[in-house]
Design an enzyme around this catalytic site. Structure first.
Site, PDB file in Angstrom:
ATOM      1  N   VAL A  70       7.900 -15.868 -21.298  1.00 32.27           N
ATOM      2  CA  VAL A  70       8.066 -14.584 -22.011  1.00 32.27           C
ATOM      3  C   VAL A  70       9.520 -14.116 -22.049  1.00 32.27           C
ATOM      4  CG1 VAL A  70       5.694 -13.737 -21.746  1.00 32.27           C
ATOM      5  CG2 VAL A  70       7.392 -13.280 -19.937  1.00 32.27           C
ATOM      6  N   ASN A  95       0.597  -9.086 -19.937  1.00 32.57           N
ATOM      7  CA  ASN A  95       0.027  -9.305 -18.599  1.00 32.57           C
ATOM      8  C   ASN A  95       0.914 -10.158 -17.697  1.00 32.57           C
ATOM      9  OD1 ASN A  95      -2.387  -9.808 -16.621  1.00 32.57           O
ATOM     10  ND2 ASN A  95      -1.792 -11.861 -17.313  1.00 32.57           N
ATOM     11  N   SER A 147       0.566  -1.539 -12.592  1.00 29.28           N
ATOM     12  CA  SER A 147       0.026  -1.746 -11.240  1.00 29.28           C
ATOM     13  C   SER A 147      -0.108  -0.382 -10.574  1.00 29.28           C
ATOM     14  CB  SER A 147       1.013  -2.611 -10.439  1.00 29.28           C
ATOM     15  OG  SER A 147       0.697  -2.630  -9.070  1.00 29.28           O
ATOM     16  N   TYR A 160       9.620  -4.582  -7.450  1.00 31.12           N
ATOM     17  CA  TYR A 160       8.329  -4.646  -8.137  1.00 31.12           C
ATOM     18  C   TYR A 160       7.886  -3.240  -8.548  1.00 31.12           C
ATOM     19  CZ  TYR A 160       3.466  -5.995  -9.094  1.00 31.12           C
ATOM     20  OH  TYR A 160       2.242  -6.210  -9.697  1.00 31.12           O
ATOM     21  N   ALA A 162       9.794  -0.642  -9.037  1.00 28.97           N
ATOM     22  CA  ALA A 162      10.690  -0.185 -10.111  1.00 28.97           C
ATOM     23  C   ALA A 162      10.267  -0.799 -11.442  1.00 28.97           C
ATOM     24  CB  ALA A 162      12.128  -0.558  -9.783  1.00 28.97           C
ATOM     25  N   SER A 163       9.880  -2.067 -11.415  1.00 33.74           N
ATOM     26  CA  SER A 163       9.503  -2.748 -12.669  1.00 33.74           C
ATOM     27  C   SER A 163       8.205  -2.174 -13.230  1.00 33.74           C
ATOM     28  CB  SER A 163       9.377  -4.260 -12.449  1.00 33.74           C
ATOM     29  OG  SER A 163       8.203  -4.613 -11.748  1.00 33.74           O
ATOM     30  N   LYS A 164       7.246  -1.935 -12.367  1.00 31.02           N
ATOM     31  CA  LYS A 164       5.941  -1.458 -12.861  1.00 31.02           C
ATOM     32  C   LYS A 164       5.998   0.029 -13.237  1.00 31.02           C
ATOM     33  CE  LYS A 164       3.679  -5.342 -12.693  1.00 31.02           C
ATOM     34  NZ  LYS A 164       3.225  -6.000 -13.926  1.00 31.02           N
ATOM     35  N   ILE A 193      -5.924  -7.142  -6.371  1.00 31.56           N
ATOM     36  CA  ILE A 193      -6.875  -8.036  -7.026  1.00 31.56           C
ATOM     37  C   ILE A 193      -6.690  -9.446  -6.461  1.00 31.56           C
ATOM     38  CG2 ILE A 193      -7.746  -8.831  -9.263  1.00 31.56           C
ATOM     39  CD1 ILE A 193      -7.675  -5.698  -8.828  1.00 31.56           C
TER      40      ILE A 193
HETATM   41  P1  NAP Z   1      -1.164 -14.658 -11.432  1.00 33.45           P
HETATM   42  O1  NAP Z   1      -2.491 -15.104 -10.981  1.00 33.45           O
HETATM   43  O2  NAP Z   1       0.072 -15.132 -10.750  1.00 33.45           O
HETATM   44  O3  NAP Z   1      -1.053 -14.973 -12.995  1.00 33.45           O
HETATM   45  C1  NAP Z   1       0.123 -14.655 -13.666  1.00 33.45           C
HETATM   46  C2  NAP Z   1       0.290 -15.590 -14.837  1.00 33.45           C
HETATM   47  O4  NAP Z   1       1.525 -15.233 -15.481  1.00 33.45           O
HETATM   48  C3  NAP Z   1       0.417 -17.066 -14.412  1.00 33.45           C
HETATM   49  O5  NAP Z   1      -0.361 -17.877 -15.277  1.00 33.45           O
HETATM   50  C4  NAP Z   1       1.894 -17.340 -14.567  1.00 33.45           C
HETATM   51  O6  NAP Z   1       2.203 -18.677 -14.941  1.00 33.45           O
HETATM   52  C5  NAP Z   1       2.246 -16.426 -15.716  1.00 33.45           C
HETATM   53  N1  NAP Z   1       3.682 -16.201 -15.794  1.00 33.45           N
HETATM   54  C6  NAP Z   1       4.560 -15.984 -14.795  1.00 33.45           C
HETATM   55  N2  NAP Z   1       5.802 -15.896 -15.271  1.00 33.45           N
HETATM   56  C7  NAP Z   1       5.702 -16.063 -16.608  1.00 33.45           C
HETATM   57  C8  NAP Z   1       6.647 -16.105 -17.650  1.00 33.45           C
HETATM   58  N3  NAP Z   1       7.974 -15.967 -17.416  1.00 33.45           N
HETATM   59  N4  NAP Z   1       6.211 -16.315 -18.905  1.00 33.45           N
HETATM   60  C9  NAP Z   1       4.903 -16.481 -19.167  1.00 33.45           C
HETATM   61  N5  NAP Z   1       3.952 -16.459 -18.211  1.00 33.45           N
HETATM   62  C10 NAP Z   1       4.359 -16.260 -16.944  1.00 33.45           C
HETATM   63  O7  NAP Z   1      -1.060 -13.058 -11.385  1.00 33.45           O
HETATM   64  P2  NAP Z   1      -2.170 -11.933 -11.634  1.00 33.45           P
HETATM   65  O8  NAP Z   1      -2.560 -11.400 -10.318  1.00 33.45           O
HETATM   66  O9  NAP Z   1      -3.203 -12.390 -12.557  1.00 33.45           O
HETATM   67  O10 NAP Z   1      -1.245 -10.820 -12.332  1.00 33.45           O
HETATM   68  C11 NAP Z   1      -1.333 -10.517 -13.709  1.00 33.45           C
HETATM   69  C12 NAP Z   1      -0.643  -9.180 -13.939  1.00 33.45           C
HETATM   70  O11 NAP Z   1      -1.317  -8.179 -13.197  1.00 33.45           O
HETATM   71  C13 NAP Z   1       0.822  -9.141 -13.499  1.00 33.45           C
HETATM   72  O12 NAP Z   1       1.582  -8.385 -14.417  1.00 33.45           O
HETATM   73  C14 NAP Z   1       0.752  -8.429 -12.172  1.00 33.45           C
HETATM   74  O13 NAP Z   1       1.969  -7.802 -11.832  1.00 33.45           O
HETATM   75  C15 NAP Z   1      -0.360  -7.456 -12.437  1.00 33.45           C
HETATM   76  N6  NAP Z   1      -1.012  -6.953 -11.224  1.00 33.45           N
HETATM   77  C16 NAP Z   1      -1.641  -7.803 -10.377  1.00 33.45           C
HETATM   78  C17 NAP Z   1      -2.231  -7.294  -9.224  1.00 33.45           C
HETATM   79  C18 NAP Z   1      -2.950  -8.160  -8.214  1.00 33.45           C
HETATM   80  O14 NAP Z   1      -3.331  -7.627  -7.156  1.00 33.45           O
HETATM   81  N7  NAP Z   1      -3.183  -9.445  -8.479  1.00 33.45           N
HETATM   82  C19 NAP Z   1      -2.153  -5.925  -8.955  1.00 33.45           C
HETATM   83  C20 NAP Z   1      -1.490  -5.095  -9.852  1.00 33.45           C
HETATM   84  C21 NAP Z   1      -0.929  -5.612 -10.993  1.00 33.45           C
HETATM   85  P3  NAP Z   1       2.313 -19.880 -13.867  1.00 33.45           P
HETATM   86  O15 NAP Z   1       0.910 -20.223 -13.478  1.00 33.45           O
HETATM   87  O16 NAP Z   1       2.950 -20.998 -14.610  1.00 33.45           O
HETATM   88  O17 NAP Z   1       3.124 -19.350 -12.750  1.00 33.45           O
END
Ligand code: NAP
Length: 257
Positions: A70, A95, A147, A160, A162-164, A193
């Protein structure tokens, strides 16, 4: 009765794994053609097939995988070209994101840029690219996955948070700017999650830190990616037709704000 996203084109960044993967599946089940925009098609979770193959081969839906970092404008353009060929993007889910823990006093500019470039700058310009197509259609939905860290600050996670937080205020500003053009913009705020992000990137779930957090969650459990997908579906569909510039928190009661 029509499905909630019948005949719509949805772009889900980071859609190969975790929360994004669940969103891709549910959106496809609800009739959307899904564009999975991610670094690689293989999920972080392990041996499961790529989600675009699952959608096409097992669910009988429509999906495409487009390799996309991205932060790479040319690859973002590739995603938007595919969306355009399919009739233009109707729903963007920003996402893709990264999560790291840093000691504030010793962290580097590189540590900061890594998180901000993906979580903020890339989401900003992905929204711009998608909105240009949505303006043509005079409709569209943008969902920014922020988040609980975009609402409450936690030490050790300054960049993190700051970004969110930036993503949340970006959502509010963009919601006002794009509402007259028929585009709805809202943010989704997951709590903790169970994905590779919270088991591997920062060892929370399954580790001592997670037990501490769990005690603060009234529902006394972590969330499942499918539960975030249902919240995203609500924001993507006409079920949320009067929501604009809003934060939808799905955190088991952690924040209670
Ligand atoms: P995840 O399981 O790590 O999945 C994130 C996906 O994003 C992975 O497929 C990753 O690819 C991809 N990604 C990373 N960098 C990228 C880039 N530069 N370009 C394109 N794709 C990229 O994380 P998740 O827990 O599902 O998180 C999804 C979103 O929810 C994020 O924005 C996260 O900050 C937010 N969130 C998550 C939680 C939580 O507790 N899990 C809580 C609050 C918010 P690779 O597999 O190749 O690394």
């Amino acid at each position: 009765m029509d499905k909630l996203l019948q005949d719509q084109v949805a772009v889900v960044t980071g859609g190969a794994s975790g929360i994004g993967r669940s969103i891709c599946r549910l959106f496809a089940e609800e009739g959307a053609t899904v564009i999975v925009a991610d670094l690689q098609a293989a999920p972080r979770e392990g041996d499961d097939p790529p989600i675009h193959e699952v959608i096409q081969d097992k669910l009988g839906g429509e999906a495409r995988f487009v390799e996309c970092d991205v932060t790479n404008p040319e690859q973002v353009a590739d995603v938007m070209d595919v969306a355009s060929e399919l009739g233009g993007v109707d729903v963007l889910v920003n996402n893709a994101g990264v999560f790291r823990q840093h000691d504030f006093l010793s962290m580097s500019v590189e540590d900061f840029d890594f998180i901000m470039d993906i979580n903020v700058k890339a989401a900003f310009f992905m929204a711009q690219s998608a909105a240009r197509q949505m303006v043509e259609k005079e409709r569209g939905v943008i969902i920014n996955v922020s988040s609980v860290a975009g609402i409450q600050g936690t030490g050790g996670f300054t960049t993190y948070c700051a970004s969110k937080g930036a993503m949340r205020l970006f959502t509010y500003a963009l919601a006002q700017e794009l509402a007259p053009k028929g585009i709805r913009v809202n943010s989704l705020h997951p709590g903790l999650i169970d994905t590779k992000m919270t088991t591997d990137d920062v060892a929370i779930i399954g580790a001592e830190m997670g037990e501490g957090f769990k005690q603060m969650i009234p529902m006394n459990r972590f969330g499942h990616p499918d539960e975030m997908a249902k919240a995203a579906l609500f924001l993507a569909s006409d079920m949320s037709s009067y929501m604009q510039g809003a934060s939808l928190i799905a955190d088991g009661g952690l924040l209670r704000v």
